[in-house]
Scaffold this motif. Structure first.
Motif, PDB file in Angstrom:
ATOM      1  N   VAL A  61       0.836  -1.211   0.000  1.00  0.00           N
ATOM      2  CA  VAL A  61       0.000   0.000   0.000  1.00  0.00           C
ATOM      3  C   VAL A  61       0.869   1.259   0.000  1.00  0.00           C
ATOM      4  O   VAL A  61       0.488   2.267  -0.590  1.00  0.00           O
ATOM      5  N   LYS A  62       2.021   1.196   0.651  1.00  0.00           N
ATOM      6  CA  LYS A  62       2.930   2.351   0.632  1.00  0.00           C
ATOM      7  C   LYS A  62       3.496   2.555  -0.767  1.00  0.00           C
ATOM      8  O   LYS A  62       3.543   3.669  -1.270  1.00  0.00           O
ATOM      9  N   MET A  63       3.931   1.462  -1.390  1.00  0.00           N
ATOM     10  CA  MET A  63       4.551   1.556  -2.703  1.00  0.00           C
ATOM     11  C   MET A  63       3.563   2.057  -3.751  1.00  0.00           C
ATOM     12  O   MET A  63       3.909   2.871  -4.598  1.00  0.00           O
ATOM     13  N   ASN A  64       2.335   1.572  -3.682  1.00  0.00           N
ATOM     14  CA  ASN A  64       1.332   1.929  -4.691  1.00  0.00           C
ATOM     15  C   ASN A  64       0.475   3.120  -4.286  1.00  0.00           C
ATOM     16  O   ASN A  64      -0.394   3.530  -5.053  1.00  0.00           O
ATOM     17  N   LYS A  65       0.673   3.618  -3.054  1.00  0.00           N
ATOM     18  CA  LYS A  65      -0.058   4.784  -2.554  1.00  0.00           C
ATOM     19  C   LYS A  65      -1.578   4.586  -2.594  1.00  0.00           C
ATOM     20  O   LYS A  65      -2.321   5.499  -2.909  1.00  0.00           O
ATOM     21  N   TYR A  66      -2.009   3.344  -2.286  1.00  0.00           N
ATOM     22  CA  TYR A  66      -3.430   3.047  -2.191  1.00  0.00           C
ATOM     23  C   TYR A  66      -3.995   3.524  -0.867  1.00  0.00           C
ATOM     24  O   TYR A  66      -5.153   3.887  -0.766  1.00  0.00           O
ATOM     25  N   ALA A  67      -3.150   3.470   0.156  1.00  0.00           N
ATOM     26  CA  ALA A  67      -3.637   3.731   1.502  1.00  0.00           C
ATOM     27  C   ALA A  67      -2.490   4.136   2.406  1.00  0.00           C
ATOM     28  O   ALA A  67      -1.323   3.952   2.075  1.00  0.00           O
ATOM     29  N   GLU A  68      -2.877   4.659   3.538  1.00  0.00           N
ATOM     30  CA  GLU A  68      -1.910   4.960   4.594  1.00  0.00           C
ATOM     31  C   GLU A  68      -1.897   3.759   5.543  1.00  0.00           C
ATOM     32  O   GLU A  68      -2.961   3.305   5.979  1.00  0.00           O
ATOM     33  N   PHE A  69      -0.734   3.253   5.840  1.00  0.00           N
ATOM     34  CA  PHE A  69      -0.600   2.167   6.810  1.00  0.00           C
ATOM     35  C   PHE A  69      -0.627   2.783   8.201  1.00  0.00           C
ATOM     36  O   PHE A  69       0.207   3.617   8.525  1.00  0.00           O
ATOM     37  N   LEU A  70      -1.607   2.384   9.008  1.00  0.00           N
ATOM     38  CA  LEU A  70      -1.761   2.969  10.344  1.00  0.00           C
ATOM     39  C   LEU A  70      -1.065   2.158  11.422  1.00  0.00           C
ATOM     40  O   LEU A  70      -0.628   2.719  12.420  1.00  0.00           O
ATOM     41  N   GLY A  71      -0.993   0.838  11.246  1.00  0.00           N
ATOM     42  CA  GLY A  71      -0.334   0.009  12.246  1.00  0.00           C
ATOM     43  C   GLY A  71      -0.970  -1.366  12.341  1.00  0.00           C
ATOM     44  O   GLY A  71      -1.902  -1.693  11.618  1.00  0.00           O
ATOM     45  N   ILE A  72      -0.444  -2.148  13.267  1.00  0.00           N
ATOM     46  CA  ILE A  72      -0.894  -3.537  13.455  1.00  0.00           C
ATOM     47  C   ILE A  72      -1.152  -3.781  14.937  1.00  0.00           C
ATOM     48  O   ILE A  72      -0.363  -3.381  15.782  1.00  0.00           O
ATOM     49  N   VAL A  73      -2.261  -4.442  15.207  1.00  0.00           N
ATOM     50  CA  VAL A  73      -2.574  -4.869  16.560  1.00  0.00           C
ATOM     51  C   VAL A  73      -2.627  -6.388  16.554  1.00  0.00           C
ATOM     52  O   VAL A  73      -3.267  -6.982  15.683  1.00  0.00           O
ATOM     53  N   ARG A  74      -1.948  -7.008  17.499  1.00  0.00           N
ATOM     54  CA  ARG A  74      -2.003  -8.467  17.633  1.00  0.00           C
ATOM     55  C   ARG A  74      -3.008  -8.793  18.719  1.00  0.00           C
ATOM     56  O   ARG A  74      -2.910  -8.298  19.847  1.00  0.00           O
ATOM     57  N   GLN A  75      -3.985  -9.604  18.339  1.00  0.00           N
ATOM     58  CA  GLN A  75      -5.059  -9.914  19.279  1.00  0.00           C
ATOM     59  C   GLN A  75      -5.520 -11.348  19.046  1.00  0.00           C
ATOM     60  O   GLN A  75      -5.815 -11.724  17.915  1.00  0.00           O
ATOM     61  N   ASP A  76      -5.578 -12.115  20.084  1.00  0.00           N
ATOM     62  CA  ASP A  76      -6.052 -13.500  20.032  1.00  0.00           C
ATOM     63  C   ASP A  76      -5.297 -14.333  18.992  1.00  0.00           C
ATOM     64  O   ASP A  76      -5.882 -15.182  18.324  1.00  0.00           O
ATOM     65  N   GLY A  77      -4.005 -14.071  18.839  1.00  0.00           N
ATOM     66  CA  GLY A  77      -3.196 -14.828  17.903  1.00  0.00           C
ATOM     67  C   GLY A  77      -3.308 -14.371  16.461  1.00  0.00           C
ATOM     68  O   GLY A  77      -2.694 -14.959  15.583  1.00  0.00           O
ATOM     69  N   ASN A  78      -4.119 -13.345  16.220  1.00  0.00           N
ATOM     70  CA  ASN A  78      -4.283 -12.819  14.862  1.00  0.00           C
ATOM     71  C   ASN A  78      -3.728 -11.405  14.778  1.00  0.00           C
ATOM     72  O   ASN A  78      -3.607 -10.706  15.780  1.00  0.00           O
ATOM     73  N   TYR A  79      -3.431 -11.000  13.558  1.00  0.00           N
ATOM     74  CA  TYR A  79      -2.951  -9.645  13.296  1.00  0.00           C
ATOM     75  C   TYR A  79      -4.099  -8.829  12.706  1.00  0.00           C
ATOM     76  O   TYR A  79      -4.758  -9.283  11.779  1.00  0.00           O
ATOM     77  N   HIS A  80      -4.271  -7.622  13.219  1.00  0.00           N
ATOM     78  CA  HIS A  80      -5.268  -6.692  12.687  1.00  0.00           C
ATOM     79  C   HIS A  80      -4.473  -5.564  12.024  1.00  0.00           C
ATOM     80  O   HIS A  80      -3.851  -4.756  12.717  1.00  0.00           O
ATOM     81  N   ILE A  81      -4.490  -5.563  10.698  1.00  0.00           N
ATOM     82  CA  ILE A  81      -3.713  -4.597   9.924  1.00  0.00           C
ATOM     83  C   ILE A  81      -4.631  -3.431   9.569  1.00  0.00           C
ATOM     84  O   ILE A  81      -5.610  -3.608   8.846  1.00  0.00           O
ATOM     85  N   PHE A  82      -4.294  -2.243  10.072  1.00  0.00           N
ATOM     86  CA  PHE A  82      -5.124  -1.053   9.878  1.00  0.00           C
ATOM     87  C   PHE A  82      -4.600  -0.222   8.714  1.00  0.00           C
ATOM     88  O   PHE A  82      -3.433   0.159   8.689  1.00  0.00           O
ATOM     89  N   LEU A  83      -5.509   0.069   7.776  1.00  0.00           N
ATOM     90  CA  LEU A  83      -5.179   0.868   6.601  1.00  0.00           C
ATOM     91  C   LEU A  83      -6.216   1.970   6.442  1.00  0.00           C
ATOM     92  O   LEU A  83      -7.399   1.759   6.728  1.00  0.00           O
ATOM     93  N   LYS A  84      -5.785   3.113   5.979  1.00  0.00           N
ATOM     94  CA  LYS A  84      -6.716   4.217   5.702  1.00  0.00           C
ATOM     95  C   LYS A  84      -6.593   4.566   4.231  1.00  0.00           C
ATOM     96  O   LYS A  84      -5.512   4.937   3.757  1.00  0.00           O
ATOM     97  N   LYS A  85      -7.724   4.428   3.502  1.00  0.00           N
ATOM     98  CA  LYS A  85      -7.675   4.695   2.064  1.00  0.00           C
ATOM     99  C   LYS A  85      -7.369   6.167   1.806  1.00  0.00           C
ATOM    100  O   LYS A  85      -7.936   7.054   2.431  1.00  0.00           O
ATOM    101  N   ILE A  86      -6.474   6.395   0.871  1.00  0.00           N
ATOM    102  CA  ILE A  86      -6.089   7.767   0.512  1.00  0.00           C
ATOM    103  C   ILE A  86      -7.086   8.317  -0.482  1.00  0.00           C
ATOM    104  O   ILE A  86      -7.548   7.663  -1.358  1.00  0.00           O
TER     105      ILE A  86
END
Length: 86
Positions: A61-86
């Motif tokens: 998403v950074k390379m293609n400028k589709y979205a802003e990467f906000l961060g990652i939260v690890r919860q219950d063994g899973n990753y929650h990848i937060f993105l904000k569309k540009i």
């Protein structure tokens, strides 16, 4: 801009993508499809258990400028990848 896990936990996603059990490149394709459906400024969260997706999705998403990467939260063994569309 990167957010703390506490700040991310307070965000209300507009779109949640369930990618549990999926592997790359499908996890990336699901994220990109979710971003295509989102409007500018909306938050898309992909939930995945695939560790590699935590690197490929932010990089793509950074390379293609589709979205802003906000961060990652690890919860219950899973990753929650937060993105904000540009």
């Amino acid at each position: 801009m990167s957010y703390s896990e506490q700040e991310l936990a307070c965000l209300k996603p507009d779109h949640v993508i369930d990618a549990i059990g999926e592997v790359c490149p499908h996890t990336l394709n699901l994220a990109l499809n979710g971003l295509k459906k989102a409007k500018s400024g909306e938050i898309v969260v992909e939930v995945t258990d695939h560790t590699i997706a935590t690197k490929t999705i932010p990089a793509a998403v950074k390379m293609n400028k589709y979205a802003e990467f906000l961060g990652i939260v690890r919860q219950d063994g899973n990753y929650h990848i937060f993105l904000k569309k540009i």
